[in-house]
Design an enzyme around this catalytic site. Structure first.
Site, mmCIF file in Angstrom:
data_model
loop_
_atom_site.group_PDB
_atom_site.id
_atom_site.type_symbol
_atom_site.label_atom_id
_atom_site.label_comp_id
_atom_site.label_asym_id
_atom_site.label_seq_id
_atom_site.Cartn_x
_atom_site.Cartn_y
_atom_site.Cartn_z
ATOM 1 N N HIS A 84 36.833 31.535 47.518
ATOM 2 C CA HIS A 84 37.054 32.355 46.322
ATOM 3 C C HIS A 84 37.464 33.762 46.769
ATOM 4 O O HIS A 84 37.000 34.244 47.801
ATOM 5 C CB HIS A 84 35.782 32.403 45.474
ATOM 6 C CG HIS A 84 36.021 33.048 44.141
ATOM 7 N ND1 HIS A 84 36.071 34.407 43.984
ATOM 8 C CD2 HIS A 84 36.278 32.512 42.920
ATOM 9 C CE1 HIS A 84 36.331 34.682 42.707
ATOM 10 N NE2 HIS A 84 36.459 33.546 42.039
ATOM 11 N N GLU A 156 44.375 31.392 42.105
ATOM 12 C CA GLU A 156 43.765 32.499 41.380
ATOM 13 C C GLU A 156 44.352 33.822 41.874
ATOM 14 O O GLU A 156 43.902 34.367 42.901
ATOM 15 C CB GLU A 156 42.254 32.522 41.619
ATOM 16 C CG GLU A 156 41.529 31.301 41.122
ATOM 17 C CD GLU A 156 40.081 31.629 40.796
ATOM 18 O OE1 GLU A 156 39.676 31.376 39.672
ATOM 19 O OE2 GLU A 156 39.382 32.168 41.660
ATOM 20 N N ILE A 161 41.792 38.223 38.206
ATOM 21 C CA ILE A 161 40.397 37.776 38.143
ATOM 22 C C ILE A 161 39.497 38.860 37.564
ATOM 23 O O ILE A 161 39.371 39.944 38.133
ATOM 24 C CB ILE A 161 39.889 37.346 39.542
ATOM 25 C CG1 ILE A 161 40.705 36.161 40.050
ATOM 26 C CG2 ILE A 161 38.405 36.994 39.484
ATOM 27 C CD1 ILE A 161 40.364 35.733 41.453
ATOM 28 N N GLY A 162 38.910 38.551 36.435
ATOM 29 C CA GLY A 162 37.957 39.464 35.798
ATOM 30 C C GLY A 162 38.586 40.750 35.284
ATOM 31 O O GLY A 162 37.883 41.693 34.936
ATOM 32 N N SER A 202 41.163 35.314 34.250
ATOM 33 C CA SER A 202 41.137 35.792 32.858
ATOM 34 C C SER A 202 41.541 34.721 31.837
ATOM 35 O O SER A 202 42.171 35.034 30.827
ATOM 36 C CB SER A 202 42.008 37.047 32.710
ATOM 37 O OG SER A 202 41.454 38.094 33.488
ATOM 38 N N GLY A 223 36.059 31.953 34.833
ATOM 39 C CA GLY A 223 34.968 32.854 35.236
ATOM 40 C C GLY A 223 34.228 33.372 34.020
ATOM 41 O O GLY A 223 33.346 32.714 33.472
ATOM 42 N N GLY A 224 34.615 34.567 33.552
ATOM 43 C CA GLY A 224 33.928 35.235 32.455
ATOM 44 C C GLY A 224 33.760 34.362 31.217
ATOM 45 O O GLY A 224 32.681 34.340 30.610
#
Ligand SMILES: O=C[C@H](O)COP(=O)(O)O
Length: 243
Positions: A84, A156, A161-162, A202, A223-224
């Site tokens: 990751h 990713e 990411i995020g 995202s 993720g989130g």
């Protein structure tokens, strides 16, 4: 590093029953190590599978703080996320280490989810394909075709990411196609066709439809949005698309 054991158990208990999966589509939850055993117990016999967020390449010994694949298998874990971007960039994991972990996970019979992706400055310098190619080739180093066929790849882009900055469906598709063509070159067309390539970065219920509609995007690493009711919404969208 989200959700305590108690919070994860409460969340996944609610998911069961809300998420219906089909043969063509799987739902895997990857909680922190501390929640894995409880989540394996809760999901046992359900349609939700369980993955870990990392693993070490040795079986046991003086490796303080590390978790072996046998420890994971013993409690019913089936998948392991490796490489990751947070492991690569915050904890300095390099391709050589990821390759060792990947080999160990495959030999153990667990399924690795290998993450690859470029940073913003690499994309801006036009290096996206170079970065992804190097990460994949070095992760696959020394693996037979049969071993490599166990790997799920997750593209990713680090900048997505995020951050709320999702890659457009076309941006993601371009890299997914590049990965599939690369796999064709490394092994063959059949191998490339059969490899699952997920997109992560995202993902939300309001942007996933466009992404998943693309030919080479086979699913998502969320993720989130996996921490909230949005995850149930995403699973419903997946089911509708597949049907
Ligand atoms: O682990 C999950 C991925 O890194 C994506 O995270 P995100 O959906 O919060 O951007």
């Amino acid at each position: 590093m989200n959700k305590t054991n108690t919070e994860a158990a409460e969340f996944v208990s609610k998911l069961i029953g809300q998420i219906r999966t089909e043969d063509k589509f799987e739902v895997i939850v990857c909680p922190p190590f501390t929640a894995l055993e409880k989540i394996c117990d809760i999901t046992s016999g359900s349609n939700i599978k369980v993955g870990a967020q990392n693993a070490f390449y040795e079986d046991k010994g003086a490796y303080t703080g590390e978790i072996s694949v046998n420890m994971l298998k013993d409690i019913g874990v089936e998948y392991v996320i490796l490489g990751h971007s947070e492991r690569r960039h915050i904890f300095q994991e390099n391709d050589e280490l990821i390759n060792k972990k990947l080999k160990k996970v495959i030999v153990s019979g667990l399924t690795p989810i290998l993450c690859v992706g470029e940073k913003l400055e690499e994309r801006e310098k036009g290096l996206t394909f170079n970065v992804v190619e190097k990460q994949i080739k070095e992760a696959f180093y020394g693996l037979t075709q049969e071993e490599a066929s166990k790997i799920i790849i997750a593209y990713e882009p680090v900048w997505a990411i995020g951050t709320g900055k999702v890659a457009t469906p076309n941006q993601a598709q371009e890299v997914h196609k590049f990965i599939r063509d690369l796999l064709k070159n490394i092994f063959n067309e059949e191998f490339a066709k059969n490899t699952t390539i997920l997109y992560g970065g995202s993902i939300k219920p309001n942007n996933y439809l466009g992404l998943f509609g693309k030919t080479d995007i086979d699913g998502g690493l969320v993720g989130g949005a996996s921490l909230t009711e949005d995850f149930v919404e995403l699973a419903k969208i997946m089911k509708e698309i597949i049907e």
